[in-house]
Design an enzyme around this catalytic site. Structure first.
Site, short mmCIF file in Angstrom:
data_model
loop_
_atom_site.label_atom_id
_atom_site.label_comp_id
_atom_site.label_asym_id
_atom_site.label_seq_id
_atom_site.Cartn_x
_atom_site.Cartn_y
_atom_site.Cartn_z
N ARG A 53 0.83 -1.21 0.00
CA ARG A 53 0.00 0.00 0.00
C ARG A 53 0.87 1.26 0.00
O ARG A 53 0.56 2.23 -0.67
CB ARG A 53 -0.95 -0.03 1.21
CG ARG A 53 -1.99 1.07 1.17
CD ARG A 53 -3.07 0.88 2.22
NE ARG A 53 -2.56 1.06 3.56
CZ ARG A 53 -3.30 0.89 4.67
NH1 ARG A 53 -4.57 0.54 4.57
NH2 ARG A 53 -2.79 1.07 5.85
N LYS A 80 -2.56 6.79 0.98
CA LYS A 80 -2.34 7.13 2.39
C LYS A 80 -1.25 8.19 2.42
O LYS A 80 -0.06 7.90 2.60
CB LYS A 80 -1.97 5.87 3.18
CG LYS A 80 -2.14 6.05 4.67
CD LYS A 80 -2.20 4.72 5.37
CE LYS A 80 -2.04 4.86 6.87
NZ LYS A 80 -3.02 5.71 7.52
N GLU A 106 -15.99 6.36 6.06
CA GLU A 106 -15.13 5.79 7.11
C GLU A 106 -14.92 6.83 8.19
O GLU A 106 -15.42 7.94 8.10
CB GLU A 106 -13.79 5.35 6.52
CG GLU A 106 -13.02 6.49 5.88
CD GLU A 106 -11.74 6.04 5.21
OE1 GLU A 106 -11.17 5.03 5.60
OE2 GLU A 106 -11.31 6.74 4.29
N1 PMP Z 1 -9.08 4.85 7.18
C1 PMP Z 1 -8.17 5.80 7.41
C2 PMP Z 1 -8.44 7.19 6.94
C3 PMP Z 1 -6.99 5.49 8.10
O1 PMP Z 1 -6.07 6.43 8.34
C4 PMP Z 1 -6.78 4.16 8.55
C5 PMP Z 1 -5.53 3.82 9.32
N2 PMP Z 1 -4.51 3.42 8.47
C6 PMP Z 1 -7.76 3.21 8.27
C7 PMP Z 1 -8.91 3.58 7.58
C8 PMP Z 1 -7.58 1.77 8.69
O2 PMP Z 1 -6.65 1.15 7.86
P1 PMP Z 1 -5.74 -0.06 8.41
O3 PMP Z 1 -6.66 -1.09 8.90
O4 PMP Z 1 -4.98 -0.48 7.20
O5 PMP Z 1 -4.88 0.52 9.46
#
Ligand code: PMP
Length: 298
Positions: free
Chosen positions: A51, A150, A183
């Site tokens: 990622r 990200k 989210e």
């Molecule tokens: N959404 C956002 C905006 C985030 O910053 C995160 C944290 N990385 C997540 C969802 C959750 O992703 P992950 O399970 O890969 O940490």
């Protein structure tokens, strides 16, 4: 003192410094990952690294090492800090440039890896659950910056986080531009309704969470019906259970949204089941962290 990986060397925390001309600092121009280690193994490290590189590719940022080398950086940073259970922050910023925002003028990305401890929510929230609000701030959408990236630009998320804090809540739910549930500011969201586990479809425009994917896999194994779908505020208010997922937060129940009590106002049975299965899973797989005496120079 803890040790930080910085551009090919391990340096003491107080000497781990980058220039104020770094475009990560000046413009949020960079990408990052948050990763967790459990019982001496780094959970889904390859997925996090994929990622990171995909995010970097999307912003034309060339990560100056291979993916296997990056994986070793993470493992060695944990080893040198005696971290068996903890949190890893990987950052690749555009590097030092001038005061203009042209990324081509920054020649050398800065690569940083920090391994430390983190506790997002105290244990009490596992039973009590979190209080959420729906934010006026929308999830940033693809025509501006793909939500799958990200990036170090978390200002929209921070704006939503401020809304939550100002309302006395723990987290904020962001909707897509079209008004679908997207989210939270640092987590994905799941609902349970009539025995079905539902989460926003990635087409809504969300970060494709690695914890989200793991939870969907666990649900499939447990033969819990799942739907990646389009959800709205009404689905949230009428849910039987809600929880959020993220590397830092792990899997945490939500018991109140916009002053509506969700379900019975405590952790629900499906949330508990998935949470327990998640905590078993994270201890059974992962990229091994070497013992401190095996830590090597990189
Ligand atoms: N959404 C956002 C905006 C985030 O910053 C995160 C944290 N990385 C997540 C969802 C959750 O992703 P992950 O399970 O890969 O940490």
């Amino acid at each position: 003192m803890s040790t930080v990986y910085l551009n090919g060397s391990f340096v003491p925390k107080d000497q781990a410094k980058v220039s104020v001309f770094d475009h990560g600092y000046l413009y949020g121009d960079g990408v990052f990952e948050g990763i967790r280690a459990y019982a001496g193994r780094i959970f889904r490290l390859e997925e996090h690294i994929d990622r990171l590189y995909d995010s970097a590719q999307a912003i034309c940022l060339n990560v100056p090492m291979t993916k296997p080398e990056m994986a070793e950086v993470c493992a060695q940073t944990c080893a040198r800090n005696g971290i068996d259970d903890g949190y890893i922050r990987l950052v690749v910023s555009r590097g030092e440039g001038n005061l203009g925002l042209d990324p081509n003028l920054a020649k050398e990305p800065n690569v940083v890896c920090i391994a430390s401890q983190i506790q997002m929510y105290p244990e009490e929230f596992i039973e009590k659950g979190l209080r959420l609000v729906t934010a006026a701030t929308r999830r940033n959408y693809g025509e501006v910056l793909a939500p799958q990236v990200k990036s170090c630009n978390y200002l929209p998320n921070i704006m939503a986080c401020l809304e939550a804090r100002n309302a006395g809540a723990h987290e904020a739910i962001c909707m897509s531009r079209e008004g679908y549930l997207a989210e939270c500011t640092g987590d994905n969201i799941f609902l349970v309704k009539d025995g079905v586990l539902k989460t926003p479809h990635h087409g809504v425009g969300i970060l494709r969470g690695i914890t989200r994917k793991a939870v969907l896999e666990i649900a499939a194994e447990l033969e819990i019906p799942t739907e990646e779908t389009f959800l709205n505020r009404w689905d949230v208010y009428s849910a039987d259970e809600i929880f959020v997922t993220g590397t830092a937060a792990e899997l945490v129940p939500v018991t109140n949204v916009d002053a509506r009590t969700i379900g019975n106002g405590v952790q629900g049975p499906m949330t508990r089941r998935l949470r327990e299965a998640f905590h078993r899973l994270v201890r059974t797989e992962g990229y091994p962290i070497p013992k401190p005496q095996e830590a090597q120079a990189i």
